[in-house]
Design an enzyme around this catalytic site. Structure first.
Site, PDB file in Angstrom:
ATOM      1  N   TYR A 209      54.728   2.198   5.822  1.00  0.00           N
ATOM      2  CA  TYR A 209      53.426   1.541   5.686  1.00  0.00           C
ATOM      3  C   TYR A 209      53.637   0.037   5.599  1.00  0.00           C
ATOM      4  O   TYR A 209      54.471  -0.434   4.821  1.00  0.00           O
ATOM      5  CB  TYR A 209      52.723   2.046   4.426  1.00  0.00           C
ATOM      6  N   ASP A 304      60.338  -5.138   5.429  1.00  0.00           N
ATOM      7  CA  ASP A 304      59.104  -5.208   4.651  1.00  0.00           C
ATOM      8  C   ASP A 304      59.477  -4.834   3.218  1.00  0.00           C
ATOM      9  O   ASP A 304      59.606  -3.663   2.875  1.00  0.00           O
ATOM     10  CB  ASP A 304      58.060  -4.254   5.229  1.00  0.00           C
ATOM     11  N   LYS A 332      53.264  -7.297  -4.169  1.00  0.00           N
ATOM     12  CA  LYS A 332      53.400  -6.548  -5.412  1.00  0.00           C
ATOM     13  C   LYS A 332      54.078  -7.362  -6.532  1.00  0.00           C
ATOM     14  O   LYS A 332      53.417  -8.178  -7.154  1.00  0.00           O
ATOM     15  CB  LYS A 332      54.083  -5.210  -5.129  1.00  0.00           C
TER      16      LYS A 332
HETATM   17  C1  LIG Z   1      51.963  -1.935  -0.623  1.00  0.00           C
HETATM   18  C2  LIG Z   1      52.648  -2.230   0.652  1.00  0.00           C
HETATM   19  C3  LIG Z   1      52.055  -3.014   1.653  1.00  0.00           C
HETATM   20  C4  LIG Z   1      50.631  -3.502   1.563  1.00  0.00           C
HETATM   21  O1  LIG Z   1      50.429  -4.355   0.499  1.00  0.00           O
HETATM   22  P1  LIG Z   1      48.923  -4.559  -0.079  1.00  0.00           P
HETATM   23  O2  LIG Z   1      49.087  -5.598  -1.127  1.00  0.00           O
HETATM   24  O3  LIG Z   1      48.491  -3.224  -0.576  1.00  0.00           O
HETATM   25  O4  LIG Z   1      48.089  -5.022   1.061  1.00  0.00           O
HETATM   26  C5  LIG Z   1      52.794  -3.330   2.769  1.00  0.00           C
HETATM   27  N1  LIG Z   1      54.063  -2.891   2.907  1.00  0.00           N
HETATM   28  C6  LIG Z   1      54.665  -2.130   1.975  1.00  0.00           C
HETATM   29  C7  LIG Z   1      56.077  -1.698   2.162  1.00  0.00           C
HETATM   30  C8  LIG Z   1      53.974  -1.753   0.826  1.00  0.00           C
HETATM   31  O5  LIG Z   1      54.554  -0.963  -0.074  1.00  0.00           O
END
Ligand SMILES: *Cc1c(COP(=O)(O)O)cnc(C)c1O
Length: 492
Positions: A209, A304, A332
């Site tokens: 994701y 990511d 995060k």
């Molecule tokens: C949570 C997450 C996102 C998206 O971040 P948001 O702050 O929810 O938009 C993108 N990449 C990874 C790996 C994530 O865990």
């Protein structure tokens, strides 16, 4: 047991709750007493029970009921106000059934719902709460920052401070751009890899994701996997036609895509440890292999690290594995619970971003002083000696304990952890990709989730999400969780 019931709540300011009673059954009251000083003294006032004397009386009667009446009322109303009653899909508990718990407040490793139930929290607002929720020092710094204003829309010193910290910490980052979420970071990164390479195609992995931007909503993880959604309507074909997908840990699959699209791939984007289809670890050959292939082809490698950044190590997964990507996305933890995302990498790449270069990306609230403050304070705490060893130790104990009591109860289980990130599946395993993850018995997970909730443990309401520990979790919290899990595993 009886003596714990008598001594526990009497000397504690926090044990006076319904969950305190539930804990008593698991022999948890002693822990509650030991750490009662770390809880806000105001907590009993918000609970349905107002007098400590009454609490003692109730404790003796061993009340078992898990009441979520207020949560149900609020969520029922919410469903008329917001789609599905939430502002982010997985929160709605759809894949585990039952109504979601409506939170009232959080502190340390605990969460309290509006019915007064107390939980040991392993979601940690989906990762940011790595030093514990509502940390006193962070809160105090936020109060000071608040006095100077919530947003400037102009340069501020705090941006430099957090940028310096990020650049010093993360091996691949020489220059950074702050945004307001992980999604936004991934959107900026995507435009940048295309701008820098002059190529359009990207490779992503099934079950990973990268936020909800159009181009990434192909075989995506997190809520998309949880709800079993096909790729989302509303995404134009043109937005995903340049998104190629491969299976995680399948180096040959990646090689094949490169062979078929020679000189056309801008970047390979991946979660360096997957957390959005449950917890999945990369093999060494896989990570090293894609580093080599991208370099040879002139494509960029992007980690990511929105989830893994500052969680697997202070320098993220790239420090942990010793493999340096070209670009990194963060989110995060770097916001310490406030909305922050970031993307960064080598200077020559980052100089493409406006106004240094032609690639446009902007944000009214980006780099705002409150968010920068929470990030700085959180990272400062993480710099302290022994932080990641502590996380590794307690998380290792948690996952080993869960697997042991689960298998003893006859369940097929596999799982693992790195530092403060963990996960388990209801399948024998091994789980190396999303296909393997889907073999998990999600109905069993749903029952497990509900059972744990009733015992005062808040796990992510989906089989396809990783779990998180933080510095506020103690060994007693872990032991409490394992003994609760033992009972739940036996009952499902
Ligand atoms: C949570 C997450 C996102 C998206 O971040 P948001 O702050 O929810 O938009 C993108 N990449 C990874 C790996 C994530 O865990």
């Amino acid at each position: 047991m009886a003596s714990q019931v008598a001594t526990g709540p009497a000397s504690s300011s926090m044990a006076s709750s319904w969950t305190g009673l539930r804990r008593t059954e698991s022999g948890y009251t002693q822990r509650a007493v030991a750490s009662s000083t770390s809880f806000p003294s105001s907590s009993p006032a918000r609970l349905p029970i107002t007098s400590r004397h009454e609490t003692r009386m109730l404790a003796v009667s061993v009340e078992k009921k898990f009441v979520t009446k207020k949560s149900e009322e609020v969520f029922t109303a919410a469903k008329e106000l917001m789609p599905g009653g939430v502002n982010s899909p997985v929160r709605a508990f759809k894949s585990v059934g039952g109504q979601p718990i409506v939170f009232d407040r959080v502190k340390g490793c605990r969460a309290w719902d509006i019915d007064g139930n107390e939980y040991v929290d392993y979601v940690g607002t989906w990762g940011p709460a790595i030093i514990g929720h509502a940390d006193d020092e962070v809160n105090a710094a936020l109060v000071e920052a608040l006095k100077k204003g919530t947003s400037f829309g102009a340069p501020c010193v705090l941006e430099n401070e957090l940028a310096e910290m990020v650049i010093e910490a993360v091996p691949s980052i020489e220059m950074v751009r702050f945004v307001n979420s992980g999604t936004e970071a991934c959107m900026g990164m995507l435009r940048l890899v295309r701008a820098f390479t002059g190529r359009e195609k990207i490779i992503k992995f099934e079950g990973c994701y990268h936020g909800h931007a159009d181009s990434f909503l192909v075989k995506a993880g997190s809520g998309v996997a949880t709800l079993g959604l096909p790729d989302s309507p509303g995404v134009p074909k043109a937005a995903t036609s340049a998104t190629l997908t491969a299976s995680y840990n399948d180096l040959d699959g990646v090689k094949e895509l490169f062979a078929k699209n020679k000189g056309e791939i801008a970047a390979v984007v991946l979660e360096p440890v997957v957390g959005n289809s449950g917890f999945i670890v990369p093999t060494k050959e896989f990570l090293e292999g894609i580093r080599e292939i991208t370099k040879a082809d002139g494509a960029l490698l992007v980690f990511d690290e929105v989830m893994t950044g500052f969680r697997l190590a202070y320098g993220g997964a790239q420090e942990y594995f010793g493999i340096t990507p070209d670009l990194t996305t963060l989110g995060k933890i770097i916001g310490g619970g406030l909305p922050v995302g970031a993307y960064g990498g080598r200077k020559e790449i980052m100089q493409m971003v406006a106004p240094a270069g032609p690639m446009y990306q902007a944000g009214t609230l980006s780099g705002n002083p409150l968010a920068m403050t929470a990030g700085i304070m959180t990272l400062k705490r993480l710099q302290q000696q022994g932080t990641y060893e502590y996380l590794d130790n307690i998380t290792g104990k948690l996952i080993a304990g869960l697997l042991e009591v689960g298998r003893e109860a006859g369940h097929k289980l596999c799982g693992g952890h790195i530092r403060g990130m963990f996960g388990f599946f209801f399948t024998e395993g091994p789980v190396n990709n999303f296909g393997d993850a889907k073999k998990s018995d999600t109905e069993k997970f749903a029952k497990f989730h509900r059972g744990m909730l009733e015992k005062g443990v808040y796990f992510a309401p989906s089989q396809y999400e990783a779990g998180f520990t933080g510095l506020a979790h103690t060994e007693d919290d872990i032991n409490f969780t394992i003994s609760a899990a033992k009972e739940v595993f036996q009952s499902i």
